[in-house]
Design an enzyme around this catalytic site. Structure first.
Site, PDB file in Angstrom:
ATOM      1  N   HIS A  22      33.395 -26.768  11.564  1.00 27.36           N
ATOM      2  CA  HIS A  22      33.321 -25.835  12.655  1.00 27.36           C
ATOM      3  C   HIS A  22      31.984 -25.059  12.874  1.00 27.36           C
ATOM      4  CE1 HIS A  22      37.392 -25.524  14.346  1.00 27.36           C
ATOM      5  NE2 HIS A  22      37.766 -26.360  13.159  1.00 27.36           N
TER       6      HIS A  22
ATOM      7  N   LYS B 290      34.739 -11.903  22.944  1.00 23.70           N
ATOM      8  CA  LYS B 290      34.645 -12.750  21.950  1.00 23.70           C
ATOM      9  C   LYS B 290      34.018 -11.854  20.757  1.00 23.70           C
ATOM     10  CE  LYS B 290      31.272 -14.953  23.884  1.00 23.70           C
ATOM     11  NZ  LYS B 290      31.468 -16.331  23.654  1.00 23.70           N
ATOM     12  N   ARG B 291      34.360 -12.797  19.356  1.00 25.85           N
ATOM     13  CA  ARG B 291      33.768 -11.688  18.094  1.00 25.85           C
ATOM     14  C   ARG B 291      32.467 -11.348  18.296  1.00 25.85           C
ATOM     15  NH1 ARG B 291      37.354 -11.518  13.569  1.00 25.85           N
ATOM     16  NH2 ARG B 291      35.604 -10.236  12.625  1.00 25.85           N
TER      17      ARG B 291
ATOM     18  N   LYS C 124      26.064 -14.349  18.888  1.00 25.51           N
ATOM     19  CA  LYS C 124      26.615 -14.319  19.894  1.00 25.51           C
ATOM     20  C   LYS C 124      25.674 -13.473  20.881  1.00 25.51           C
ATOM     21  CE  LYS C 124      31.419 -15.441  18.280  1.00 25.51           C
ATOM     22  NZ  LYS C 124      31.847 -16.601  18.959  1.00 25.51           N
TER      23      LYS C 124
ATOM     24  N   THR D 279      35.236 -21.701  22.793  1.00 26.94           N
ATOM     25  CA  THR D 279      36.372 -22.153  23.631  1.00 26.94           C
ATOM     26  C   THR D 279      36.714 -21.136  24.942  1.00 26.94           C
ATOM     27  OG1 THR D 279      37.788 -21.037  21.925  1.00 26.94           O
ATOM     28  CG2 THR D 279      37.615 -23.531  21.910  1.00 26.94           C
TER      29      THR D 279
ATOM     30  N   LYS E 108      38.193 -21.449  28.767  1.00 23.80           N
ATOM     31  CA  LYS E 108      39.441 -20.754  29.390  1.00 23.80           C
ATOM     32  C   LYS E 108      38.759 -19.981  30.691  1.00 23.80           C
ATOM     33  CE  LYS E 108      40.533 -19.208  24.541  1.00 23.80           C
ATOM     34  NZ  LYS E 108      40.299 -18.139  23.646  1.00 23.80           N
TER      35      LYS E 108
HETATM   36  C1  LIG Z   1      39.372 -18.040  22.854  1.00 19.56           C
HETATM   37  C2  LIG Z   1      39.408 -16.795  21.886  1.00 19.56           C
HETATM   38  C3  LIG Z   1      38.437 -16.860  21.068  1.00 19.56           C
HETATM   39  C4  LIG Z   1      37.140 -17.490  20.928  1.00 19.56           C
HETATM   40  O1  LIG Z   1      36.217 -17.054  21.884  1.00 19.56           O
HETATM   41  P1  LIG Z   1      34.659 -17.756  21.900  1.00 19.56           P
HETATM   42  O2  LIG Z   1      34.032 -16.978  22.934  1.00 19.56           O
HETATM   43  O3  LIG Z   1      34.757 -19.119  21.964  1.00 19.56           O
HETATM   44  O4  LIG Z   1      34.001 -17.390  20.728  1.00 19.56           O
HETATM   45  C5  LIG Z   1      38.500 -15.774  20.219  1.00 19.56           C
HETATM   46  N1  LIG Z   1      39.557 -14.702  20.459  1.00 19.56           N
HETATM   47  C6  LIG Z   1      40.485 -14.901  21.217  1.00 19.56           C
HETATM   48  C7  LIG Z   1      41.527 -13.681  21.128  1.00 19.56           C
HETATM   49  C8  LIG Z   1      40.535 -16.008  22.089  1.00 19.56           C
HETATM   50  O5  LIG Z   1      41.383 -16.212  22.784  1.00 19.56           O
END
Ligand SMILES: *Cc1c(COP(=O)(O)O)cnc(C)c1O
Length: 799
Positions: free
Chosen positions: A347, A535-536, A541, A643, A647
């Site tokens: 990953h 995101k985190r 990022k 991911t 979404k």
């Molecule tokens: C989808 C998701 C992530 C991953 O987000 P990225 O933008 O791909 O880092 C992290 N936390 C939650 C709660 C998510 O639903």
């Protein structure tokens, strides 16, 4: 009880009184949620038993997905959606005067994960069940999931998360299936039936108790299992140890999820968690297997075990231990079965995030496992020597044990038959750079499996309005086969479909605006562009790039009264690892910028900055459908896939991003006219990293816009935080801007201007939005899981 509305209403009222012990009139939302949850679980329990029986009888190959994280979120509504009874239940409840969305809010998120990796595991469970694959999860039942984030004066404060406070209606505790897990101690060899066998003695034993949760598929009676292990004191505790101390040490193992995204900490405890997961999962898999098979010689024909990143990599030596020490197999035979059973997903590309453990920690904790890892390493190095005689450098670089460390990624590659990356670009980088030596040695093992998300949660459940607009336009086949969303392409310029999409977005934005107001008493303009980065929080990022650009927009408005950009609401959500100072300062900076921009008469009607605290799955479900612009701006080459990007696209947001991770594939699908790409490419970044040549000072001195915003970090511009942002300014200047924010700043600002121009042209924007929805079917995790099933696990759906 879910066959008709009247039947449902009668059962629900009855159940409520039985379980809560209060009259309907006196029941709380929590009571009502519990009653409905129990009804659902009861309803599926028969199918659960039947599914398990069917698998047993069919002899179908089973998949076990081992993951240290499962970021499930809430389960009530997704269960109703998968059972196909959501609309009926919703309207039945309504007739009883109950709003389903309020019951939904009574459920705590199961937040047993940090971010993308754990959420991927949850999406895969949903897809495996919906594709009628026999695929089960194994994880840890953390008593406290990822910490709850509060913001006080702009600073992140972490509180223990308490998802089990009101119990967990979805789980069944199975104490009769508990398994003992030994730590520490020493290894003796004894003679057994004329053979030397190793035994692990004087160990401290912990009891692993399974808690099973049903995993429902959409439109199928198939029910898989997520088995989460909880740590409890064993019957025989160490006599020399104080019992209270033993109890605390034991329970600690499943007490907390590690909140460090990517790097490892609290080392012994973390290692204990890994072995705890692996030992109990494998033992339970083998116990089940033995009920239906007389020997283990074709185990790999019937069982596939997948490790989600390297955290469960100890499964490799542990399975060897079982086969050799407990089952009396010879090494070579055991090795063939083990490597054919196990497959591994990588990953990450950040080499500092690749897991490795000091021998000083690893060896005393699992003395027998360490012996096996040494043997695996020795045999592997001999093999390398035959292939590359005299090439010491290469062998040293590829060894599993080197310089006092056990390298978990190397163990995972050597001990499995399949290694996959999670997006095309990521897999290419693994093959060409990070794992080049391994790819040369085992070229057939490597493949790409681009990540996906379950469209059931992220579209059907999170956005019923869009779901029904789509079905009105193209029928409902796309729900079973999401790639059929491509049919929407021909509606991209259809004005009545555009209007539907516009109204959907507007409604979702209004709902989010209300959430923001209720939380923060902050009114946002629901006609502004909703520009979102959730995101985190991590340097790579580049949330900081986003913030610096907002500061620049504000500066422009101050200096040029004719500059009035299209109103925008910048929305952030992010948790920072508790010990990650840089990340915490970015959170503080977002709040400091908000304090200026949201109140200055110059900007307050045009720019809004919002930080939604405690970002988690249930909050993502509300933000994503309301988003216009999806910020995916990581430094190219650093985000393995992402991911979140998928979404957003599925909900009609337009991506503003770098050519990183799965953004590359989003761009390939929608075409360059339907997203905004900017910045350095992965190749260029990697070139700078290898050969140097980037000097952030040049950009600071030569671009007035950059100098101005970077200076504002430390000049007293933020009245409430004179010294807070030195860390950030130092990272950009003193530390030469490792993530290339200043180098990409200008391109980002230009791309943002293009976004604003495109948004101003309504028809163009809606056309882009529809193109994104139409091409998002590829990113359904059904597609991803089908690829794993066919290429890696060799399993087929049960008809
Ligand atoms: C989808 C998701 C992530 C991953 O987000 P990225 O933008 O791909 O880092 C992290 N936390 C939650 C709660 C998510 O639903």
């Amino acid at each position: 009880m879910f066959h008709s509305k009247d039947e449902f209403k009668a059962s629900f009222s009855q159940r409520l009184e039985q379980t809560a012990g209060v009259s309907f009139a006196n029941s709380t939302k929590q009571h009502q949620y519990q009653a409905l949850g129990m009804m659902v679980r009861e309803f599926v329990s028969t199918n659960w038993i039947v599914s398990n029986e069917e698998i047993r009888q069919s002899g179908q190959k089973e998949v076990y997905y081992l993951s240290i994280e499962f970021l499930l979120g809430r389960l009530l509504v997704s269960s109703l959606v998968n059972l196909g009874v959501k609309d009926m239940v919703e309207s039945g409840l309504q007739e009883l005067g109950i709003d389903l969305s309020e019951l939904e809010e009574a459920e705590a998120d199961a937040g047993l994960g940090n971010g993308g990796l754990g959420r991927l595991a949850a999406c895969f469970l949903d897809s495996m069940a919906s594709l009628k694959l026999s695929g089960h999860g194994h994880g840890i039942r953390y008593k406290h999931g990822l910490f709850e984030q509060k913001i006080i004066d702009g600073y992140q404060v972490e509180l223990p998360e308490q998802w089990l406070r009101n119990g967990n209606v979805w789980e069944v505790r199975k104490p009769d299936l508990a398994i003992e897990v030994p730590f520490w101690g020493d290894v003796q060899w004894i003679e057994k039936n004329g053979k030397l066998t190793f035994v692990h003695e004087h160990a401290e034993t912990v009891l692993a108790v399974p808690f099973d949760m049903p995993v429902l598929g959409y439109d199928t009676t198939r029910v898989n299992t997520l088995r989460l292990w909880g740590a409890e004191p064993a019957k025989h505790y160490p006599p020399h140890k104080d019992f209270m101390q033993y109890k605390r040490d034991t329970e600690q193992i499943s007490e907390f999820l590690y909140p460090n995204d990517m790097s490892n900490d609290g080392k012994i405890l973390r290692l204990k968690q890994q072995y705890f997961l692996v030992r109990s999962s494998l033992k339970s898999i083998i116990n089940d297997y033995k009920e239906n098979h007389s020997d283990l010689y074709d185990f790999h024909e019937h069982v596939a075990i997948h490790i989600n990143d390297t955290h469960p990599a100890i499964a490799i030596p542990e399975l060897m231990r079982i086969f050799i020490d407990e089952e009396g197999m010879k090494w070579d035979q055991a090795w063939t079965i083990v490597t054919n059973t196990i497959s591994y997903t990588n990953h990450t590309i950040l080499s500092e995030a690749m897991e490795k453990w000091s021998i000083d920690l690893f060896k005393p904790l699992f003395p027998r496992i360490y012996m096996i890892v040494e043997e695996i390493n020795e045999r592997f190095c001999k093999e390398l020597w035959r292939e590359y005689p005299g090439d010491w450098d290469r062998i040293e670089q590829m060894a599993i044990i080197a310089h006092g460390f056990v390298k978990m990624a190397h163990l995972s590659i050597v001990g499995s038959h399949s290694v996959n990356g999670v997006a095309k670009l990521h897999t290419e980088i693994l093959k060409k750079r990070e794992m080049k030596n391994f790819h040369e040695f085992y070229p057939e093992r490597f493949s790409n499996k681009t990540n996906g998300i379950t469209h059931r949660r992220w579209l059907l459940q999170a956005n019923p309005e869009l779901t029904s607009s789509i079905s009105k336009a193209i029928g409902t086949n796309w729900i079973a086969e999401p790639q059929q969303l491509a049919e929407l392409e021909k509606f991209a310029n259809d004005s009545s479909f555009q209007l539907e999409i516009d109204e959907m977005k507007q409604k979702k934005k209004r709902e989010l605006a209300k959430i923001i107001f209720d939380r923060d008493f902050l009114a946002v303009d629901e006609h502004s562009i909703f520009d979102v980065q959730i995101k985190r929080l991590h340097a790579y990022k580049r949330q900081l790039l986003n913030v610096l650009h907002i500061m620049h927009l504000y500066n422009r408005m101050k200096e040029d009264s004719s500059f009035r950009p299209h109103p925008r609401t910048f929305i952030f959500g992010a948790k920072a690892a508790p010990g990650y100072e840089y990340a915490k300062k970015v959170i503080k900076l977002i709040h400091s910028v908000a304090n200026i921009v949201n109140y200055d008469p110059i900007s307050k009607d045009t720019l809004r900055v919002v930080f939604l605290d405690n970002y988690r799955v249930s909050l993502a479900e509300k933000i994503i459908p309301a988003t216009n612009v999806s910020e995916q701006i990581s430094t190219a080459s650093k985000e393995a896939s992402g991911t979140g990007n998928m979404k957003f696209m599925m909900n009609g947001a337009v991506t503003l991003g770098t050519l990183d991770g799965a953004n590359v594939e989003i761009g390939d699908l929608v075409g360059p006219e339907n997203l905004f790409i900017f910045g350095l490419k992965a190749e260029e970044i990697m070139h700078f990293e290898k050969y140097g040549g980037y000097h952030s000072h040049d950009y600071y001195h030569n671009d007035r816009r950059i100098k101005q915003v970077v200076d504002q970090l430390t000049s007293g511009f933020f009245r409430d935080s004179y010294y807070d942002f030195e860390t950030l300014s130092d990272s950009l200047l003193m530390e030469n801007d490792q993530y290339f924010l200043l180098k990409d700043f200008s391109a980002y600002a230009d791309a943002q201007d293009q976004v604003a121009a495109a948004y101003a042209d309504r028809k163009r924007w809606l056309n882009m939005s529809i193109h994104n929805i139409a091409h998002s079917g590829f990113f359904s995790s059904d597609r991803t899981v089908s690829e794993y099933a066919k290429d890696i696990w060799n399993v087929h759906p049960l008809s």
